[in-house]
Design an enzyme around this catalytic site. Structure first.
Site, PDB file in Angstrom:
ATOM      1  N   ARG A 187      -8.296  -1.110  -5.948  1.00 36.93           N
ATOM      2  CA  ARG A 187      -8.797  -2.390  -5.454  1.00 36.93           C
ATOM      3  C   ARG A 187     -10.053  -2.834  -6.193  1.00 36.93           C
ATOM      4  O   ARG A 187     -10.265  -4.025  -6.421  1.00 36.93           O
ATOM      5  CB  ARG A 187      -9.038  -2.299  -3.944  1.00 36.93           C
ATOM      6  CG  ARG A 187      -7.733  -2.355  -3.179  1.00 36.93           C
ATOM      7  CD  ARG A 187      -7.870  -1.922  -1.721  1.00 36.93           C
ATOM      8  NE  ARG A 187      -6.627  -2.210  -1.011  1.00 36.93           N
ATOM      9  CZ  ARG A 187      -5.487  -1.535  -1.151  1.00 36.93           C
ATOM     10  NH1 ARG A 187      -5.450  -0.488  -1.958  1.00 36.93           N
ATOM     11  NH2 ARG A 187      -4.398  -1.866  -0.485  1.00 36.93           N
ATOM     12  N   LYS A 214      -6.277  -5.684   3.796  1.00 38.69           N
ATOM     13  CA  LYS A 214      -7.120  -4.512   3.554  1.00 38.69           C
ATOM     14  C   LYS A 214      -8.185  -4.787   2.484  1.00 38.69           C
ATOM     15  O   LYS A 214      -7.876  -5.296   1.414  1.00 38.69           O
ATOM     16  CB  LYS A 214      -6.224  -3.341   3.131  1.00 38.69           C
ATOM     17  CG  LYS A 214      -6.931  -2.054   2.763  1.00 38.69           C
ATOM     18  CD  LYS A 214      -5.897  -0.956   2.530  1.00 38.69           C
ATOM     19  CE  LYS A 214      -6.502   0.311   1.985  1.00 38.69           C
ATOM     20  NZ  LYS A 214      -5.508   1.403   1.861  1.00 38.69           N
ATOM     21  N   ASP A 255       0.829  -1.204   0.000  1.00 35.98           N
ATOM     22  CA  ASP A 255       0.000   0.000   0.000  1.00 35.98           C
ATOM     23  C   ASP A 255       0.868   1.261   0.000  1.00 35.98           C
ATOM     24  O   ASP A 255       1.685   1.442   0.913  1.00 35.98           O
ATOM     25  CB  ASP A 255      -0.889  -0.036   1.247  1.00 35.98           C
ATOM     26  CG  ASP A 255      -2.113   0.839   1.145  1.00 35.98           C
ATOM     27  OD1 ASP A 255      -2.127   1.745   0.293  1.00 35.98           O
ATOM     28  OD2 ASP A 255      -3.065   0.625   1.910  1.00 35.98           O
ATOM     29  N   ASP A 256       0.689   2.124  -0.994  1.00 38.35           N
ATOM     30  CA  ASP A 256       1.402   3.406  -1.081  1.00 38.35           C
ATOM     31  C   ASP A 256       2.906   3.251  -1.264  1.00 38.35           C
ATOM     32  O   ASP A 256       3.681   4.083  -0.790  1.00 38.35           O
ATOM     33  CB  ASP A 256       1.128   4.277   0.152  1.00 38.35           C
ATOM     34  CG  ASP A 256      -0.238   4.932   0.128  1.00 38.35           C
ATOM     35  OD1 ASP A 256      -1.071   4.539  -0.706  1.00 38.35           O
ATOM     36  OD2 ASP A 256      -0.483   5.832   0.939  1.00 38.35           O
ATOM     37  N   HIS A 266     -11.407  -2.264   1.648  1.00 37.89           N
ATOM     38  CA  HIS A 266     -11.554  -0.891   1.137  1.00 37.89           C
ATOM     39  C   HIS A 266     -12.389  -0.761  -0.125  1.00 37.89           C
ATOM     40  O   HIS A 266     -12.204   0.169  -0.907  1.00 37.89           O
ATOM     41  CB  HIS A 266     -10.163  -0.264   0.919  1.00 37.89           C
ATOM     42  CG  HIS A 266     -10.189   1.239   0.988  1.00 37.89           C
ATOM     43  ND1 HIS A 266      -9.189   2.037   0.470  1.00 37.89           N
ATOM     44  CD2 HIS A 266     -11.095   2.096   1.504  1.00 37.89           C
ATOM     45  CE1 HIS A 266      -9.458   3.301   0.681  1.00 37.89           C
ATOM     46  NE2 HIS A 266     -10.620   3.372   1.305  1.00 37.89           N
ATOM     47  N   LYS A 282       0.961   9.558  -5.781  1.00 35.24           N
ATOM     48  CA  LYS A 282      -0.366   8.987  -5.579  1.00 35.24           C
ATOM     49  C   LYS A 282      -1.442  10.030  -5.886  1.00 35.24           C
ATOM     50  O   LYS A 282      -1.288  11.206  -5.579  1.00 35.24           O
ATOM     51  CB  LYS A 282      -0.470   8.526  -4.123  1.00 35.24           C
ATOM     52  CG  LYS A 282      -1.857   8.083  -3.661  1.00 35.24           C
ATOM     53  CD  LYS A 282      -1.795   7.678  -2.207  1.00 35.24           C
ATOM     54  CE  LYS A 282      -3.148   7.233  -1.667  1.00 35.24           C
ATOM     55  NZ  LYS A 282      -3.072   6.778  -0.261  1.00 35.24           N
ATOM     56  N   HIS A 292       1.737   2.267   3.999  1.00 32.36           N
ATOM     57  CA  HIS A 292       0.769   3.360   4.160  1.00 32.36           C
ATOM     58  C   HIS A 292       0.892   3.967   5.554  1.00 32.36           C
ATOM     59  O   HIS A 292       1.208   3.273   6.510  1.00 32.36           O
ATOM     60  CB  HIS A 292      -0.636   2.768   3.966  1.00 32.36           C
ATOM     61  CG  HIS A 292      -1.745   3.753   3.818  1.00 32.36           C
ATOM     62  ND1 HIS A 292      -2.195   4.542   4.859  1.00 32.36           N
ATOM     63  CD2 HIS A 292      -2.540   4.057   2.755  1.00 32.36           C
ATOM     64  CE1 HIS A 292      -3.208   5.283   4.433  1.00 32.36           C
ATOM     65  NE2 HIS A 292      -3.443   5.015   3.155  1.00 32.36           N
ATOM     66  N   CYS A 297      -6.137   4.168  -3.518  1.00 31.24           N
ATOM     67  CA  CYS A 297      -6.505   2.886  -2.898  1.00 31.24           C
ATOM     68  C   CYS A 297      -7.767   2.225  -3.430  1.00 31.24           C
ATOM     69  O   CYS A 297      -7.720   1.154  -4.027  1.00 31.24           O
ATOM     70  CB  CYS A 297      -6.647   3.080  -1.391  1.00 31.24           C
ATOM     71  SG  CYS A 297      -5.176   3.713  -0.567  1.00 31.24           S
ATOM     72  N   ASP A 302      -0.435  -0.726  -4.844  1.00 25.05           N
ATOM     73  CA  ASP A 302      -1.744  -0.188  -5.247  1.00 25.05           C
ATOM     74  C   ASP A 302      -1.668   1.180  -5.910  1.00 25.05           C
ATOM     75  O   ASP A 302      -2.577   1.576  -6.630  1.00 25.05           O
ATOM     76  CB  ASP A 302      -2.707  -0.143  -4.059  1.00 25.05           C
ATOM     77  CG  ASP A 302      -2.331   0.891  -3.009  1.00 25.05           C
ATOM     78  OD1 ASP A 302      -1.151   1.272  -2.919  1.00 25.05           O
ATOM     79  OD2 ASP A 302      -3.233   1.325  -2.259  1.00 25.05           O
ATOM     80  N   ASN A 303      -0.602   1.915  -5.661  1.00 25.38           N
ATOM     81  CA  ASN A 303      -0.400   3.219  -6.308  1.00 25.38           C
ATOM     82  C   ASN A 303       1.017   3.673  -6.025  1.00 25.38           C
ATOM     83  O   ASN A 303       1.776   2.992  -5.337  1.00 25.38           O
ATOM     84  CB  ASN A 303      -1.415   4.267  -5.817  1.00 25.38           C
ATOM     85  CG  ASN A 303      -1.675   4.265  -4.331  1.00 25.38           C
ATOM     86  OD1 ASN A 303      -2.760   3.908  -3.875  1.00 25.38           O
ATOM     87  ND2 ASN A 303      -0.676   4.661  -3.550  1.00 25.38           N
TER      88      ASN A 303
END
Length: 534
Positions: free
Chosen positions: A79, A132, A37-38, A134, A371, A219, A75, A325-326
């Site tokens: 997803r 996660k 994540d991130d 989301h 992001k 993240h 995010c 994810d990004n």
């Protein structure tokens, strides 16, 4: 009579042998999808980083890496595309996990867009998710209701990593039951613990399994284990300027970046490292030390997953895919803003610090922006696929892949048919293409259709060498030739008006097909992204 009996036995033997071979060849692989994540494009060793990620790097060097793999820059829309194989608007998450009052922006996955869990269960798979979610806050849309046999993790967009008795509890869900993280646990470890327990229990079923392992690290908040932070003391004293150059040179040496391509121009909001005092530099170093420690711990846990596969003798029939994810989180000027609420030092349970724009520019090397933006730094992810004896070790391919391609890829490997109807509803057809041949043969992917993006008024199209991008609130389009300039340093729209016109037309046709609305008409009072912490 004797000759006939011998002939019959011989035929039976051949038939039995053929049946055995057919059964062996029809042995669908286990599939593990790991998402962090991130994390920026260059934050693991196999993509140029100084961060210690030996287990991820081993997957990379024993498998294949793609130079070009795209996410959706933030995010929830990422997803939504990942889990369903749809563009986010088609899946119902065109903005975020908030409801803006229209089906394309409802903030949860619609039932016409089938999840990994739903499709792979029809092919005889056990389906697990740890980490996660989301893509739907209401319990009607939690993982167990969308095809996952077992789920452990959190529903929203962020979570503390420690259970801090002085703070609010860390709220989690396990198979529809609300629970909290226990004191002394660290969430990255616990997410892995649960995933390993799923694999252990699955042994009894003799079925193949699909595991979506969705870590929330790195993240914010920046919270890491002391022993991991200690490894990185002093490692960032050079600052983001010098380390960005070092990473870029390593990427060139690794064969991931064309040495003829200029590195992206530094963001005007990122100060020179030498502009800070010694004490200020100490504070900034601490942020990246903790960020690195969080990724280090993810890597250690991925090592545990691979060790479990080997222990159970499942490693040679398991496909592992690793993505982010990004891009790394920027969007915040490092000076002159209100500091986050902290009740402890950076890295501790009371820390609510985040990486910040300056270090994010390092993470996204050699690309531009962060992001939530559709320049390469916001939407480019490392991509690693590992499948022993199936994927050639040390392969690097151009791609160009996107999240929408993973569902058809996994269904291709699993021999799963994507249904046209499911529970009485006509399903949305898959938007992407299978990457199976790319992964097994290392060949470039020749996409017939462009890739499209829209979120929060930001827009982009990628077709062949050309990338068209527009950043909200500006409405003008920029054009880049990514074959010559993936750092997006030179806008060539003025020199190529016909290409711009053609790509805009394709974008508008896609937007209409996917129910994309004019952002000015639907934007919420509080915008997610564009400077809001999320």
């Amino acid at each position: 009579m004797k000759i006939k009996l011998i002939l019959l036995l011989s035929l039976f033997s051949v038939g039995f042998s053929s049946f055995g071979q057919k059964k062996k060849s029809n042995n669908p692989p286990n599939i593990i999808l790991i998402m962090v994540d991130d994390m920026g494009y260059s934050d693991i060793g196999a993509y140029g980083s100084e961060i210690s990620t030996p287990n991820i790097d081993k997957l990379a060097f024993e498998g294949i890496r793609l130079k070009e793999f795209y996410n959706n820059s933030i995010c929830a829309p990422t997803r939504a595309s990942l889990i369903t194989g749809q563009y986010p608007h088609k899946a119902g998450v065109g903005y975020f996990n908030v409801n803006l009052g229209l089906p394309a922006y409802q903030g949860f996955l619609n039932k016409e867009s089938l999840t990994f869990g739903e499709v792979l269960k029809t092919a005889g798979y056990n389906t697990f998710l740890s980490g996660k979610w989301h893509v739907g806050n209401d319990s009607l849309y939690w993982p167990n209701q969308r095809g996952f046999d077992k789920f452990y993790g959190f529903i929203g967009g962020a979570s503390n990593f420690y259970a801090d008795p002085k703070d609010v509890p860390v709220e989690l869900v396990e198979n529809n039951k609300r629970i909290t993280l226990k004191e002394g646990e660290y969430l990255t470890n616990t997410i892995t613990d649960k995933a390993l327990s799923f694999i252990d229990e699955q042994q009894k079923t003799q079925k193949p399994f699909f595991l979506y392992l969705a870590y929330n690290a790195p993240h914010w908040p920046l919270q890491a284990l002391p022993e991991d932070i200690a490894k990185y003391r002093g490692k960032y004293a050079l600052g983001w300027d010098s380390l960005r150059t070092i990473r870029h040179q390593k990427q060139i040496a690794l064969g991931l970046v064309d040495p003829k391509h200029p590195i992206a121009t530094r963001d005007e909001d990122v100060p020179h490292w030498d502009a800070f005092t010694y004490d200020e530099q100490q504070l900034w170093q601490r942020k990246m030390e903790v960020y690195a420690a969080m990724l280090d711990r993810v890597d250690q846990n991925i090592g545990r997953v691979v060790a479990k596969l080997k222990e159970l003798k499942k490693d040679e029939n398991t496909l592992i895919v690793f993505i982010s994810d990004n891009g790394a989180q920027g969007g915040y000027a490092p000076l002159g803003r209100k500091r986050p609420r902290n009740s402890g030092p950076i890295g501790s349970a009371g820390s609510y610090e985040y990486q910040d724009q300056s270090w994010a520019s390092l993470s996204n090397t050699p690309f531009r922006s962060y992001k939530n933006n559709f320049h390469e730094g916001g939407i480019s992810s490392p991509f690693i696929a590992w499948f022993p004896k199936k994927i050639k070790a040390g392969s690097i391919a151009r791609g160009t892949g996107h999240l929408i391609d993973l569902a058809p890829t996994f269904y291709d490997f699993a021999g799963a048919k994507y249904p046209e109807n499911y529970n009485g509803l006509k399903t949305n057809s898959l938007a992407g293409v299978s990457l199976k041949n790319v992964l097994l043969e290392g060949s470039a992917l020749n996409r017939e259709q462009p890739i499209f993006w829209e979120r929060g008024g930001n827009r982009a199209v990628r077709k062949g060498q050309w990338k068209l991008v527009s950043t909200y609130p500006e409405k003008r389009w920029e054009l880049y030739d990514l074959d010559a300039d993936r750092g997006e340093t030179t806008d060539v729209s003025a020199k190529n008006p016909e290409i711009v016109k053609a790509l805009i037309a394709e974008y508008e046709a896609w937007a209409k097909k996917n129910n994309v609305e004019n952002y000015e008409k639907i934007k919420p009072a509080v915008q997610i992204g564009n400077g809001t912490r999320f």
